[in-house]
Design a protein around this motif. Structure first.
Motif, short mmCIF file in Angstrom:
data_model
loop_
_atom_site.label_atom_id
_atom_site.label_comp_id
_atom_site.label_asym_id
_atom_site.label_seq_id
_atom_site.Cartn_x
_atom_site.Cartn_y
_atom_site.Cartn_z
N VAL A 58 0.85 -1.18 0.00
CA VAL A 58 0.00 0.00 0.00
C VAL A 58 0.89 1.24 0.00
CG1 VAL A 58 -1.77 1.24 1.29
CG2 VAL A 58 -1.77 -1.27 1.27
N ASN A 59 0.46 2.25 -0.71
CA ASN A 59 1.26 3.47 -0.80
C ASN A 59 1.54 4.04 0.59
OD1 ASN A 59 0.62 2.97 -3.41
ND2 ASN A 59 0.12 5.08 -3.93
N ASN A 60 2.81 4.34 0.82
CA ASN A 60 3.22 5.00 2.07
C ASN A 60 3.98 6.25 1.68
OD1 ASN A 60 3.75 5.53 4.76
ND2 ASN A 60 5.48 4.10 4.86
N ASP A 61 3.25 7.23 1.18
CA ASP A 61 3.87 8.43 0.62
C ASP A 61 4.47 9.30 1.72
OD1 ASP A 61 2.90 7.45 -1.74
OD2 ASP A 61 1.22 8.85 -1.89
N SER A 62 5.62 9.83 1.40
CA SER A 62 6.27 10.78 2.30
C SER A 62 7.19 11.67 1.46
CB SER A 62 7.08 10.04 3.37
OG SER A 62 8.07 9.24 2.77
N LEU A 63 7.60 12.80 2.02
CA LEU A 63 8.47 13.72 1.31
C LEU A 63 9.90 13.19 1.38
CD1 LEU A 63 8.02 16.41 -0.21
CD2 LEU A 63 8.85 17.59 1.85
N ILE A 64 10.38 12.68 0.23
CA ILE A 64 11.70 12.04 0.22
C ILE A 64 12.64 12.82 -0.69
CG2 ILE A 64 10.68 9.77 0.64
CD1 ILE A 64 11.32 9.16 -2.35
N ASP A 65 13.93 12.56 -0.50
CA ASP A 65 14.95 13.15 -1.37
C ASP A 65 15.13 12.20 -2.57
OD1 ASP A 65 17.08 14.24 -2.65
OD2 ASP A 65 18.45 14.21 -0.92
N VAL A 66 14.65 12.63 -3.73
CA VAL A 66 14.68 11.80 -4.93
C VAL A 66 16.11 11.46 -5.32
CG1 VAL A 66 14.11 11.72 -7.40
CG2 VAL A 66 12.48 12.70 -5.76
N VAL A 67 17.03 12.43 -5.21
CA VAL A 67 18.43 12.21 -5.60
C VAL A 67 19.03 11.10 -4.75
CG1 VAL A 67 20.70 13.24 -5.79
CG2 VAL A 67 18.67 14.60 -6.38
N LYS A 68 18.79 11.16 -3.46
CA LYS A 68 19.35 10.17 -2.54
C LYS A 68 18.76 8.78 -2.80
CE LYS A 68 19.97 9.36 2.42
NZ LYS A 68 19.66 9.88 3.78
N THR A 69 17.43 8.71 -3.05
CA THR A 69 16.76 7.43 -3.28
C THR A 69 17.24 6.78 -4.57
OG1 THR A 69 14.78 8.21 -2.11
CG2 THR A 69 14.50 6.32 -3.56
N VAL A 70 17.34 7.58 -5.64
CA VAL A 70 17.81 7.03 -6.92
C VAL A 70 19.25 6.57 -6.79
CG1 VAL A 70 18.30 7.58 -9.34
CG2 VAL A 70 16.20 8.43 -8.26
N LYS A 71 20.07 7.36 -6.05
CA LYS A 71 21.49 6.99 -5.85
C LYS A 71 21.59 5.63 -5.14
CE LYS A 71 25.97 7.98 -5.72
NZ LYS A 71 26.46 6.76 -5.08
N TYR A 72 20.79 5.42 -4.06
CA TYR A 72 20.80 4.14 -3.35
C TYR A 72 20.34 3.01 -4.26
CZ TYR A 72 21.72 6.04 1.30
OH TYR A 72 22.32 6.62 2.40
N ALA A 73 19.34 3.30 -5.15
CA ALA A 73 18.79 2.26 -6.03
C ALA A 73 19.82 1.77 -7.03
CB ALA A 73 17.55 2.77 -6.76
N VAL A 74 20.67 2.68 -7.54
CA VAL A 74 21.64 2.28 -8.56
C VAL A 74 22.95 1.79 -7.94
CG1 VAL A 74 20.66 3.82 -10.27
CG2 VAL A 74 22.56 4.62 -8.85
N ASP A 75 23.15 2.06 -6.65
CA ASP A 75 24.39 1.63 -6.00
C ASP A 75 24.51 0.12 -5.91
OD1 ASP A 75 25.59 4.03 -5.71
OD2 ASP A 75 24.99 4.35 -3.61
N ILE A 76 23.39 -0.58 -5.98
CA ILE A 76 23.45 -2.04 -5.85
C ILE A 76 23.95 -2.70 -7.13
CG2 ILE A 76 21.58 -2.07 -4.16
CD1 ILE A 76 19.71 -3.00 -6.34
N PHE A 77 24.02 -1.94 -8.25
CA PHE A 77 24.51 -2.49 -9.51
C PHE A 77 26.03 -2.25 -9.60
CE2 PHE A 77 20.04 -1.48 -10.30
CZ PHE A 77 19.59 -2.68 -10.84
N PRO A 78 26.73 -3.06 -10.39
CA PRO A 78 28.19 -2.90 -10.51
C PRO A 78 28.56 -1.49 -10.97
CG PRO A 78 27.49 -4.97 -11.48
CD PRO A 78 26.24 -4.22 -11.14
#
Length: 440
Positions: A296-316
């Motif tokens: 279920v959506n758990n919307d909150s005010l997030i830092d998009v730059v930080k979230t995208v950075k964490y998402a791509v950090d798991i790739f080589p």
């Protein structure tokens, strides 16, 4: 009407013959048309008969020469015509004439017999205007008017009586058919009469039985397909974070150096990435336990730059290139959903690259009223025939894919009033664009 006219002409000709036979009998039975007295008598009588019967009359001898005629300019009969008449005994013709206009000339030739012997050839002619056919038709209708009216009334009553009975039966069947839906499939039409409607009712009842069977099969198939879709979706969602998580751990293990002074920071970063992905898996499995619902959506005010950075950090890191023109971009969205979107698109981009020099560029571009996330790969691109199918459910070009990734990505983005599209060139690569409007 032409047949009636010919019959009328033959009847008139017979009357003329009877008249001439009577004249010959009155002249002491003489049939010698060369006799002056006989010739004068028949010549005078021919005009009277012609006027009374409204026909033209011509009398020929047996050699086809004219004895007398009520119409001038008549020609002798040819030998060929005499031969034909000898065989048929009677000839009736019709032909259109130039004058008067729209008229037909009817002509008849036959032998005049006296004391059972042919003594002459008699010809009668009459004309009829084509428009007179309507007149004859009116006469025929007038003569049989009462009979026609009676037959019309009788046939109308019979048709009404028959149709009334059929209409009642059809109305009953119609009411039953109106109820035919999924709720009333078990109610066939009861019909005992053996008439023309019986085969229709039997066909309907047979169709109803087949429809019941098909409905039952369809319902069972839909339930099974729904569970299959759910299982595929859950498997796909769990697999998304697991694959890059595995790669991230393997990459850390490969580069691990016990004497590296930054080991503590690297372990902390790896731990944060792993915990983040585990949270995603945990939310999916929890939702599945709650009757297979997605998180279920758990919307909150997030830092998009930080979230995208964490998402791509798991790739080589030798594959991923990350860049941004803003340090921070705050947007109200579910952190897990945004991570899933980026992970899905990046993973698809890597899988589309079939050579060794794999590169996926992830770029965040911040504007005044919106921001873009661009994910560009140097893979094989998307063919023209598949471009319209990319975001369709169950579409995939991979042998192991479920075809749910980009479909779900598009749905998540659109749920947050965003847009996603792509540009692709075959053998050069594909760029996905994700756009979100800033809300103030």
């Amino acid at each position: 009407m032409r047949i009636l006219k010919k019959q009328e002409l033959v009847q008139t000709e017979n009357k003329v013959k009877e008249t001439y036979r009577y004249i010959l009998k009155e002249n002491h039975g003489s049939s010698d048309f060369q006799d002056a007295k006989v010739k004068e008598t028949i010549s005078n009588k021919i005009f009277e008969l012609a006027n009374v019967n409204n026909v033209a009359i011509t009398l020929y001898d047996l050699q086809g020469k004219i004895i007398t005629s009520s119409r001038p300019q008549k020609e002798n009969l040819s030998s060929a015509f005499l031969q034909k008449l000898l065989k048929t005994k009677s000839i009736v013709k019709e032909q259109e004439t130039a004058t008067p206009k729209n008229s037909i000339l009817y002509s008849s030739w036959s032998y005049l017999n006296y004391q059972n012997k042919p003594i002459a050839i008699i010809s009668t002619e009459t004309t009829a205007n084509k428009s007179s056919w309507y007149y004859h038709f009116k006469i025929l209708v007038k003569q049989h008017f009462l009979a026609i009216i009676f037959l019309l009334i009788l046939s109308g009553y019979a048709a009404w009586y028959i149709s009334k009975g059929i209409t009642k039966k059809i109305a009953h069947i119609s009411k039953t058919l109106q109820k035919t839906n999924v709720e009333y499939l078990e109610t066939p039409i009861e019909y005992s009469d053996r008439d023309e409607i019986k085969p229709l009712v039997d066909s309907y009842n047979i169709m109803l039985e087949k429809l019941q069977e098909q409905t039952s099969i369809l319902a069972r198939t839909e339930r099974e397909e729904a569970w299959r879709d759910m299982a595929r979706q859950i498997a796909h969602e769990i697999n998304n974070p697991l694959t890059p998580l595995k790669l991230s751990v393997q990459n850390f293990q490969r580069k691990y150096n016990p004497e590296d002074e930054n080991n503590e920071e690297k372990v902390r970063n790896l731990t944060q990435v792993v915990v983040n992905q585990i949270d995603i898996i945990s939310s999916i499995t929890k939702a599945f336990s709650d009757f297979a619902k997605m998180p279920v959506n758990n919307d909150s005010l997030i830092d998009v730059v930080k979230t995208v950075k964490y998402a791509v950090d798991i790739f080589p890191d030798h594959i991923i290139e990350f860049s941004t023109n803003a340090e921070e971009i705050y947007y109200k969205i579910d952190n897990i959903y945004l991570t899933r979107v980026i992970t899905n698109v990046v993973k698809n981009g890597i899988q589309a690259i079939h050579h060794q020099d794999k590169k996926v560029k992830v770029e965040i571009e911040n504007l005044q009223d919106r921001f873009f996330i661009k994910i560009q790969d140097n893979g094989s691109g998307i063919s023209e025939e598949n471009k319209d199918k990319v975001f369709e459910k169950k579409f995939t070009t991979k042998s192991t894919g479920m075809g749910l990734g980009l479909f779900m990505v598009k749905k998540i983005i659109e749920d947050y009033e965003g847009k996603i599209w792509f540009e692709s060139i075959e053998d050069e690569g594909t760029t996905f664009f994700i756009e979100f409007l800033k809300k103030y």
